[in-house]
Design an enzyme around this catalytic site. Structure first.
Site, PDB file in Angstrom:
ATOM      1  N   PHE A 124       0.793  -1.158   0.076  1.00  0.00           N
ATOM      2  CA  PHE A 124       0.061   0.112   0.110  1.00  0.00           C
ATOM      3  C   PHE A 124       0.915   1.161   0.064  1.00  0.00           C
ATOM      4  O   PHE A 124       1.838   1.106   0.750  1.00  0.00           O
ATOM      5  CB  PHE A 124      -1.013  -0.095   1.183  1.00  0.00           C
ATOM      6  CG  PHE A 124      -1.960   1.183   1.130  1.00  0.00           C
ATOM      7  CD1 PHE A 124      -2.903   1.159   0.520  1.00  0.00           C
ATOM      8  CD2 PHE A 124      -1.612   2.085   1.940  1.00  0.00           C
ATOM      9  CE1 PHE A 124      -4.006   1.993   0.662  1.00  0.00           C
ATOM     10  CE2 PHE A 124      -2.553   3.455   1.915  1.00  0.00           C
ATOM     11  CZ  PHE A 124      -3.686   3.395   1.323  1.00  0.00           C
ATOM     12  N   ASP A 193       3.562  -4.780   8.665  1.00  0.00           N
ATOM     13  CA  ASP A 193       2.316  -4.245   8.384  1.00  0.00           C
ATOM     14  C   ASP A 193       1.079  -4.982   8.456  1.00  0.00           C
ATOM     15  O   ASP A 193       1.059  -5.738   7.521  1.00  0.00           O
ATOM     16  CB  ASP A 193       2.306  -3.050   7.295  1.00  0.00           C
ATOM     17  CG  ASP A 193       1.215  -2.266   7.046  1.00  0.00           C
ATOM     18  OD1 ASP A 193       0.018  -2.713   7.823  1.00  0.00           O
ATOM     19  OD2 ASP A 193       1.164  -1.288   6.516  1.00  0.00           O
ATOM     20  N   TYR A 218      -9.307   0.175  11.865  1.00  0.00           N
ATOM     21  CA  TYR A 218     -10.576   0.569  11.324  1.00  0.00           C
ATOM     22  C   TYR A 218     -11.124  -0.512  10.468  1.00  0.00           C
ATOM     23  O   TYR A 218     -12.203  -0.253   9.572  1.00  0.00           O
ATOM     24  CB  TYR A 218     -10.916   1.782  10.845  1.00  0.00           C
ATOM     25  CG  TYR A 218      -9.545   2.248   9.892  1.00  0.00           C
ATOM     26  CD1 TYR A 218      -9.488   1.896   8.657  1.00  0.00           C
ATOM     27  CD2 TYR A 218      -8.486   3.332  10.414  1.00  0.00           C
ATOM     28  CE1 TYR A 218      -8.204   2.311   7.995  1.00  0.00           C
ATOM     29  CE2 TYR A 218      -7.470   3.636   9.698  1.00  0.00           C
ATOM     30  CZ  TYR A 218      -7.507   3.197   8.383  1.00  0.00           C
ATOM     31  OH  TYR A 218      -6.296   3.709   7.721  1.00  0.00           O
ATOM     32  N   LYS A 219     -10.435  -1.466  10.240  1.00  0.00           N
ATOM     33  CA  LYS A 219     -10.564  -2.290   9.183  1.00  0.00           C
ATOM     34  C   LYS A 219     -11.429  -3.714   9.950  1.00  0.00           C
ATOM     35  O   LYS A 219     -12.525  -3.577  10.456  1.00  0.00           O
ATOM     36  CB  LYS A 219      -9.525  -3.179   8.444  1.00  0.00           C
ATOM     37  CG  LYS A 219      -8.916  -1.931   7.439  1.00  0.00           C
ATOM     38  CD  LYS A 219      -7.730  -2.214   6.637  1.00  0.00           C
ATOM     39  CE  LYS A 219      -6.885  -1.238   5.971  1.00  0.00           C
ATOM     40  NZ  LYS A 219      -7.739  -0.532   5.180  1.00  0.00           N
ATOM     41  N   ARG A 367     -12.585  -5.503  -5.255  1.00  0.00           N
ATOM     42  CA  ARG A 367     -12.098  -6.184  -4.034  1.00  0.00           C
ATOM     43  C   ARG A 367     -13.347  -6.409  -2.891  1.00  0.00           C
ATOM     44  O   ARG A 367     -13.971  -5.617  -2.891  1.00  0.00           O
ATOM     45  CB  ARG A 367     -11.201  -4.845  -3.246  1.00  0.00           C
ATOM     46  CG  ARG A 367     -10.180  -5.615  -2.713  1.00  0.00           C
ATOM     47  CD  ARG A 367      -9.115  -4.221  -2.181  1.00  0.00           C
ATOM     48  NE  ARG A 367      -9.792  -3.366  -1.419  1.00  0.00           N
ATOM     49  CZ  ARG A 367      -8.968  -2.525  -0.392  1.00  0.00           C
ATOM     50  NH1 ARG A 367      -7.916  -2.985  -0.122  1.00  0.00           N
ATOM     51  NH2 ARG A 367      -9.919  -1.735   0.151  1.00  0.00           N
TER      52      ARG A 367
END
Lengths: 393, 393
Positions: A124, A193, A218-219, A367
């Protein structure tokens, strides 16, 4: 029928009631997790009573000051860490900076002039941008390499390695134990990560000897939009962890107001400035949905969900219309399925209009994230069916 | 009688009703501002509707993504800045790091090897700790100097100067225009920390040519516990601002997911990672109390409040029992009064038990902050009277 049977046998099915959901099939929990039902009331208490009535007293009496390490300990079992090694606060990007500069400094403690940071070339983007800054500010060169090729480029020059546990685009799960061991074999520390793995599958930070790790909340941890990220510093490295962001919150005696910096012991050393309490305590409430849940059960359901989705896509979608980018092998799969599709942007817009929410990653990826705590097999079947309808239009 | 008369003539008196207050005299708004009444409902909407119902769509449709610069523009007039120069996000400490490293890099653009960072020796500690890290990571020496002595140490070596507008302990207001001009005279940029001045007095960032500034939002701006800080980068310097924390939020095309970093134009360049939306939107609501308020009116009332407090303390407290640390001259006074008192810790505890909330700063300072939007002259009189009673016990 298959879906009903699978939902009936789902040991996590009851968890869905702990979230605020509607009739949308929400497959974007790998971007922003759904709202846990316990959160609104807790946030209201934080705002009205803790801030509004107790005001400044809440910093001590209300437990605000110690929230970063307390919530870190709540996350710890989800990523295979013993207590005392995680603090919550700041964004993932800021924590990548702390971890990577800290890793380079650890690597140089033996006196050798290590000068290369290896970074996942498929990362990312923010990790790559921050790694470039960390390299520049520590006098290192940056070497972007695909994770599978990392072992081949490691050597005496390696100062630190930054890797993603699960690829944000493809959903590929990388081999954390083997890659960690490869980095250690050349005497360098590794930073993982965990943004796309924490809360979806076992990580085993302690077990595999990981040096440093970061992740967002937050995922799959459902902490809310932009909820604070976390930093893991392995216990045995903590007294040598040398943060590039030594704010007053990481001082051994923060209220001593001393002009000289003396780092605190333990995970607290990873803190920087005053923590954002509203977001932090919303996250703390959100983590209560993990009560009674094992990561192994989550992983088992996650694989069953993604297997079933692939099965339904194969059954419903005309052959050749989409191509699965996510590996089929369980050992290489995270908790999302990425499908390549020439008109992905347009297809996702139409899916969303029909109540199936995933996301689009340029240039051509659909996704779909599967959060085992609130996604059911019926959702999965419906998503594949609607996808097939949209693609047939 | 004096107090009643002053309250009766107070043009800001009506603002008090826009805050959640009780019968406590709250003189700690320079540490954590009181709760604006509009905040709880707004936060509930953010949690229940924006996160709970709209979920991921709120990033675009709900205005989450642009919140840092939108709220920055709301703060701008309070610190004398035109729009487009402030972004909100991260903690003050993290913003000090961005600003100070950015300042050193600006200073070196002329090719000279400037290698000294001058920092306020009396600063709130975190600025000093972060300055030390910024110095280490940019190859500079750190030179701590009392603000008044700064002009005497500036020269060709000066890479950047970090100063506080108002001293956190004494409440002394430093001469921002003169010190900024002195730093500019040697061709270096200056970074001002506005934590204890923004929302309490005119700052004039644009007018005085300040290069960079940072500040928190939980004191006189009433943003809530740990609400995000802000970064000001002067318009004409923005295209040369080179952040040490180049996260994906500051990329020219953040959703392009490109591996190469290309900084965005404008204030957005100061962003880093995903902003914490709950704290950020609570702050946005809190800033509504500034509607119809001028900073000049706030400053006038602030000086009247602190003048009246000193007058009452002199009238009620036995001579010699406390010593005022805050300058008497208006031009050198912020919006707080600091009184030195041998047993300050114990005295403050007793004050708080009697409903007068200030705070204690080691080793011997009683700190009273006066927030003109919700503190009245009756509060001031009562605080001085209770202080006298406590000191007489």
């Amino acid at each position: 029928m298959r879906a009903e049977k699978l939902d009936g046998a789902d040991v996590l099915a009851g968890k869905r009631d702990e979230f605020v959901l509607d009739d949308v099939v929400y497959l974007d929990g790998n971007s922003l997790g759904a709202l846990p039902a316990v959160v609104p009331g807790r946030v209201e208490d934080v705002v009205r009573r803790q801030w509004g009535e107790a005001r400044i007293r809440s910093w001590t009496e209300g437990g605000w000051w110690t929230a970063p390490e307390r919530i870190g300990d709540r996350i710890a079992p989800l990523v295979g860490a013993a207590p005392g090694q995680i603090v919550v606060g700041d964004s993932t990007s800021v924590n990548v900076f702390k971890a990577l500069v800290g890793a380079v400094r650890l690597a140089r403690l033996d006196g050798r002039d290590r000068d290369e940071i290896v970074v996942d070339a498929t990362t990312f983007p923010t990790d790559g941008y921050i790694a470039e800054s960390a390299a520049r500010m520590t006098g290192c060169a940056l070497r972007p390499v695909a994770p599978a090729e990392v072992p081949g480029v490691l050597g005496d020059r390696t100062a630190a390695v930054l890797l993603n546990h699960v690829d944000y685009r493809s959903g590929r799960l990388h081999d954390l134990p083997a890659l960690t061991a490869a980095v250690h074999a050349v005497g360098a520390p590794v930073v993982w990560d965990l943004c796309h793995s924490a809360g979806a599958l076992p990580v085993g930070l302690d077990e595999h000897g990981v040096d440093l790790a970061v992740g967002c909340t937050y995922k799959y941890l459902n902490g809310g939009p932009g909820s604070p990220a976390y930093l893991y510093v392995r216990g045995e490295s903590q007294d040598r962890f040398d943060s590039p962001l030594p704010g007053w919150n990481s001082h051994a005696e923060p209220f001593g107001m001393r002009s000289g910096y003396e780092p605190a012991a333990g995970a607290v050393r990873g803190r920087v400035g005053t923590p954002d309490i509203l977001s932090m305590l919303a996250l703390e409430a959100a983590l209560e949905v993990w009560d009674g849940v094992t990561v192994d059960a989550v992983r088992a359901k996650s694989l069953a969900l993604t297997d079933f989705f692939l099965e339904c896509v194969e059954a419903y979608v005309p052959e050749g219309r989409v191509e699965c980018v996510t590996p089929r092998a369980h050992a290489e799969r995270g908790s999302q399925i990425a499908l390549r599709c020439a008109d992905a942007g347009d297809v996702m817009e139409r899916l969303i209009r029909r109540g199936v929410v995933g996301d689009f990653r340029r240039p051509d990826v659909l996704r779909f994230g599967f959060t085992p705590l609130y996604v059911g097999f019926g959702d999965v079947e419906r998503a594949a069916r609607v996808l097939a309808e949209v693609l047939a239009e």
